[in-house]
Scaffold this motif. Structure first.
Motif, PDB file in Angstrom:
ATOM      1  N   LEU A 159       3.538  11.246   2.160  1.00  0.00           N
ATOM      2  CA  LEU A 159       4.461  11.049   3.267  1.00  0.00           C
ATOM      3  C   LEU A 159       5.880  11.414   2.837  1.00  0.00           C
ATOM      4  CD1 LEU A 159       3.258   7.461   4.269  1.00  0.00           C
ATOM      5  CD2 LEU A 159       2.475   9.637   5.238  1.00  0.00           C
ATOM      6  N   TYR A 160       6.691  11.808   3.816  1.00  0.00           N
ATOM      7  CA  TYR A 160       8.104  12.074   3.571  1.00  0.00           C
ATOM      8  C   TYR A 160       8.929  11.230   4.528  1.00  0.00           C
ATOM      9  CZ  TYR A 160      12.662  14.192   3.457  1.00  0.00           C
ATOM     10  OH  TYR A 160      14.014  14.368   3.338  1.00  0.00           O
ATOM     11  N   LEU A 161       9.989  10.634   4.006  1.00  0.00           N
ATOM     12  CA  LEU A 161      10.933   9.867   4.821  1.00  0.00           C
ATOM     13  C   LEU A 161      12.335  10.361   4.548  1.00  0.00           C
ATOM     14  CD1 LEU A 161       9.315   6.756   3.499  1.00  0.00           C
ATOM     15  CD2 LEU A 161       9.846   6.768   5.897  1.00  0.00           C
ATOM     16  N   ASP A 162      13.137  10.551   5.601  1.00  0.00           N
ATOM     17  CA  ASP A 162      14.559  10.770   5.373  1.00  0.00           C
ATOM     18  C   ASP A 162      15.099   9.536   4.678  1.00  0.00           C
ATOM     19  OD1 ASP A 162      14.836  13.336   6.391  1.00  0.00           O
ATOM     20  OD2 ASP A 162      15.207  12.636   8.430  1.00  0.00           O
ATOM     21  N   SER A 163      16.237   9.660   4.064  1.00  0.00           N
ATOM     22  CA  SER A 163      16.748   8.586   3.210  1.00  0.00           C
ATOM     23  C   SER A 163      16.971   7.264   3.939  1.00  0.00           C
ATOM     24  CB  SER A 163      18.032   9.027   2.511  1.00  0.00           C
ATOM     25  OG  SER A 163      19.002   9.383   3.461  1.00  0.00           O
ATOM     26  N   ILE A 164      17.169   7.289   5.254  1.00  0.00           N
ATOM     27  CA  ILE A 164      17.425   6.048   5.979  1.00  0.00           C
ATOM     28  C   ILE A 164      16.274   5.632   6.896  1.00  0.00           C
ATOM     29  CG2 ILE A 164      19.922   6.295   5.869  1.00  0.00           C
ATOM     30  CD1 ILE A 164      19.809   7.278   8.807  1.00  0.00           C
ATOM     31  N   GLY A 201       0.789  -1.225   0.000  1.00  0.00           N
ATOM     32  CA  GLY A 201       0.000   0.000   0.000  1.00  0.00           C
ATOM     33  C   GLY A 201       0.821   1.276   0.000  1.00  0.00           C
ATOM     34  N   TYR A 202       2.132   1.186   0.127  1.00  0.00           N
ATOM     35  CA  TYR A 202       2.995   2.360   0.104  1.00  0.00           C
ATOM     36  C   TYR A 202       3.777   2.371  -1.202  1.00  0.00           C
ATOM     37  CZ  TYR A 202       1.981   2.813   5.054  1.00  0.00           C
ATOM     38  OH  TYR A 202       1.349   2.959   6.255  1.00  0.00           O
ATOM     39  N   VAL A 203       3.748   3.532  -1.899  1.00  0.00           N
ATOM     40  CA  VAL A 203       4.385   3.633  -3.208  1.00  0.00           C
ATOM     41  C   VAL A 203       5.345   4.816  -3.221  1.00  0.00           C
ATOM     42  CG1 VAL A 203       3.991   3.943  -5.680  1.00  0.00           C
ATOM     43  CG2 VAL A 203       2.340   2.653  -4.315  1.00  0.00           C
ATOM     44  N   LEU A 204       6.606   4.520  -3.451  1.00  0.00           N
ATOM     45  CA  LEU A 204       7.638   5.549  -3.583  1.00  0.00           C
ATOM     46  C   LEU A 204       7.451   6.258  -4.921  1.00  0.00           C
ATOM     47  CD1 LEU A 204      10.457   6.675  -2.565  1.00  0.00           C
ATOM     48  CD2 LEU A 204      11.439   4.986  -4.103  1.00  0.00           C
ATOM     49  N   ILE A 205       7.385   7.608  -4.900  1.00  0.00           N
ATOM     50  CA  ILE A 205       7.229   8.346  -6.159  1.00  0.00           C
ATOM     51  C   ILE A 205       8.407   9.263  -6.455  1.00  0.00           C
ATOM     52  CG2 ILE A 205       4.717   8.228  -6.152  1.00  0.00           C
ATOM     53  CD1 ILE A 205       4.840  11.265  -5.288  1.00  0.00           C
ATOM     54  N   GLU A 206       9.232   9.543  -5.431  1.00  0.00           N
ATOM     55  CA  GLU A 206      10.416  10.378  -5.656  1.00  0.00           C
ATOM     56  C   GLU A 206      11.495   9.970  -4.668  1.00  0.00           C
ATOM     57  OE1 GLU A 206      12.057  14.941  -5.780  1.00  0.00           O
ATOM     58  OE2 GLU A 206       9.976  14.622  -5.283  1.00  0.00           O
ATOM     59  N   TYR A 221       9.705  10.552  -1.090  1.00  0.00           N
ATOM     60  CA  TYR A 221       8.287  10.897  -1.017  1.00  0.00           C
ATOM     61  C   TYR A 221       7.484   9.659  -1.379  1.00  0.00           C
ATOM     62  CZ  TYR A 221       9.873  15.681  -0.753  1.00  0.00           C
ATOM     63  OH  TYR A 221      10.496  16.836  -0.352  1.00  0.00           O
ATOM     64  N   VAL A 222       6.485   9.381  -0.550  1.00  0.00           N
ATOM     65  CA  VAL A 222       5.737   8.137  -0.647  1.00  0.00           C
ATOM     66  C   VAL A 222       4.246   8.447  -0.591  1.00  0.00           C
ATOM     67  CG1 VAL A 222       5.297   5.933   0.527  1.00  0.00           C
ATOM     68  CG2 VAL A 222       7.608   6.880   0.498  1.00  0.00           C
ATOM     69  N   ILE A 223       3.475   7.693  -1.353  1.00  0.00           N
ATOM     70  CA  ILE A 223       2.012   7.767  -1.293  1.00  0.00           C
ATOM     71  C   ILE A 223       1.508   6.568  -0.504  1.00  0.00           C
ATOM     72  CG2 ILE A 223      -0.124   7.547  -2.631  1.00  0.00           C
ATOM     73  CD1 ILE A 223       1.225   9.129  -4.845  1.00  0.00           C
ATOM     74  N   ASP A 224       0.644   6.833   0.466  1.00  0.00           N
ATOM     75  CA  ASP A 224      -0.041   5.769   1.198  1.00  0.00           C
ATOM     76  C   ASP A 224      -1.351   5.516   0.461  1.00  0.00           C
ATOM     77  OD1 ASP A 224      -1.530   4.159   2.892  1.00  0.00           O
ATOM     78  OD2 ASP A 224      -1.034   5.298   4.700  1.00  0.00           O
ATOM     79  N   LEU A 278       2.507  14.563   5.420  1.00  0.00           N
ATOM     80  CA  LEU A 278       2.487  15.929   4.901  1.00  0.00           C
ATOM     81  C   LEU A 278       1.087  16.506   4.815  1.00  0.00           C
ATOM     82  CD1 LEU A 278       5.221  15.535   2.158  1.00  0.00           C
ATOM     83  CD2 LEU A 278       5.466  16.342   4.519  1.00  0.00           C
ATOM     84  N   ASP A 279       0.102  15.738   5.236  1.00  0.00           N
ATOM     85  CA  ASP A 279      -1.292  16.179   5.330  1.00  0.00           C
ATOM     86  C   ASP A 279      -1.769  16.837   4.037  1.00  0.00           C
ATOM     87  OD1 ASP A 279      -3.701  16.324   6.703  1.00  0.00           O
ATOM     88  OD2 ASP A 279      -3.304  18.364   7.387  1.00  0.00           O
ATOM     89  N   SER A 280      -1.514  16.159   2.934  1.00  0.00           N
ATOM     90  CA  SER A 280      -1.938  16.708   1.647  1.00  0.00           C
ATOM     91  C   SER A 280      -2.158  15.589   0.646  1.00  0.00           C
ATOM     92  CB  SER A 280      -0.902  17.691   1.112  1.00  0.00           C
ATOM     93  OG  SER A 280       0.303  17.027   0.809  1.00  0.00           O
ATOM     94  N   ASN A 281      -2.748  15.976  -0.467  1.00  0.00           N
ATOM     95  CA  ASN A 281      -2.831  15.053  -1.599  1.00  0.00           C
ATOM     96  C   ASN A 281      -1.676  15.389  -2.542  1.00  0.00           C
ATOM     97  OD1 ASN A 281      -3.599  17.337  -3.064  1.00  0.00           O
ATOM     98  ND2 ASN A 281      -5.737  16.758  -3.166  1.00  0.00           N
ATOM     99  N   PHE A 282      -1.590  14.679  -3.661  1.00  0.00           N
ATOM    100  CA  PHE A 282      -0.472  14.886  -4.580  1.00  0.00           C
ATOM    101  C   PHE A 282      -0.445  16.306  -5.125  1.00  0.00           C
ATOM    102  CE2 PHE A 282       1.479  14.997  -8.745  1.00  0.00           C
ATOM    103  CZ  PHE A 282       2.694  14.381  -8.497  1.00  0.00           C
ATOM    104  N   GLU A 283      -1.585  16.815  -5.550  1.00  0.00           N
ATOM    105  CA  GLU A 283      -1.640  18.143  -6.165  1.00  0.00           C
ATOM    106  C   GLU A 283      -1.174  19.234  -5.211  1.00  0.00           C
ATOM    107  OE1 GLU A 283      -4.398  15.420  -8.258  1.00  0.00           O
ATOM    108  OE2 GLU A 283      -4.175  15.931  -6.166  1.00  0.00           O
ATOM    109  N   ILE A 284      -1.671  19.211  -3.980  1.00  0.00           N
ATOM    110  CA  ILE A 284      -1.281  20.222  -2.991  1.00  0.00           C
ATOM    111  C   ILE A 284       0.195  20.086  -2.652  1.00  0.00           C
ATOM    112  CG2 ILE A 284      -1.593  20.979  -0.604  1.00  0.00           C
ATOM    113  CD1 ILE A 284      -4.591  20.250  -0.974  1.00  0.00           C
TER     114      ILE A 284
END
Length: 92
Positions: free
Chosen positions: A52-57, A25-30, A37-40, A66-72
């Motif tokens: 969502l945002y994750l530091d590299s490790i 259910g989690y997809v890395l997009i960047e 940056y990940v989409i739940d 990030l309390d937003s959708n992709f567009e925001i």
């Protein structure tokens, strides 16, 4: 696979997510030098709050919502010149 500071292509999303250790259910997009940056997708059905945002490790459990959708998220990221806008205090 080349690490860049841009959104991943469809092929890149498939490649990177094939080696990520995320729960279903989690997809890395960047992916870039200091974070991901990940989409739940489980939350995306409800509208906001799925970016969502994750530091590299970091593990997915340590993600910043990030309390937003992709567009925001994308609009705000571009407007802030790619800075971690969620870490900036509005009083600064």
């Amino acid at each position: 696979m080349e690490v860049t500071e841009s959104l991943l292509s469809t092929e890149g999303i498939i490649d990177y997510n094939g080696v990520q250790d995320f729960p279903e259910g989690y997809v890395l997009i960047e992916y870039h030098y200091d974070g991901r940056y990940v989409i739940d997708t489980n939350k995306s059905r409800n509208g906001l709050g799925y970016m969502l945002y994750l530091d590299s490790i970091d593990d997915i459990e340590d993600a910043v919502n990030l309390d937003s959708n992709f567009e925001i998220w994308f609009d705000t990221l571009v407007s802030s010149n790619g800075t971690k806008y969620w870490e900036v205090s509005p009083n600064n």
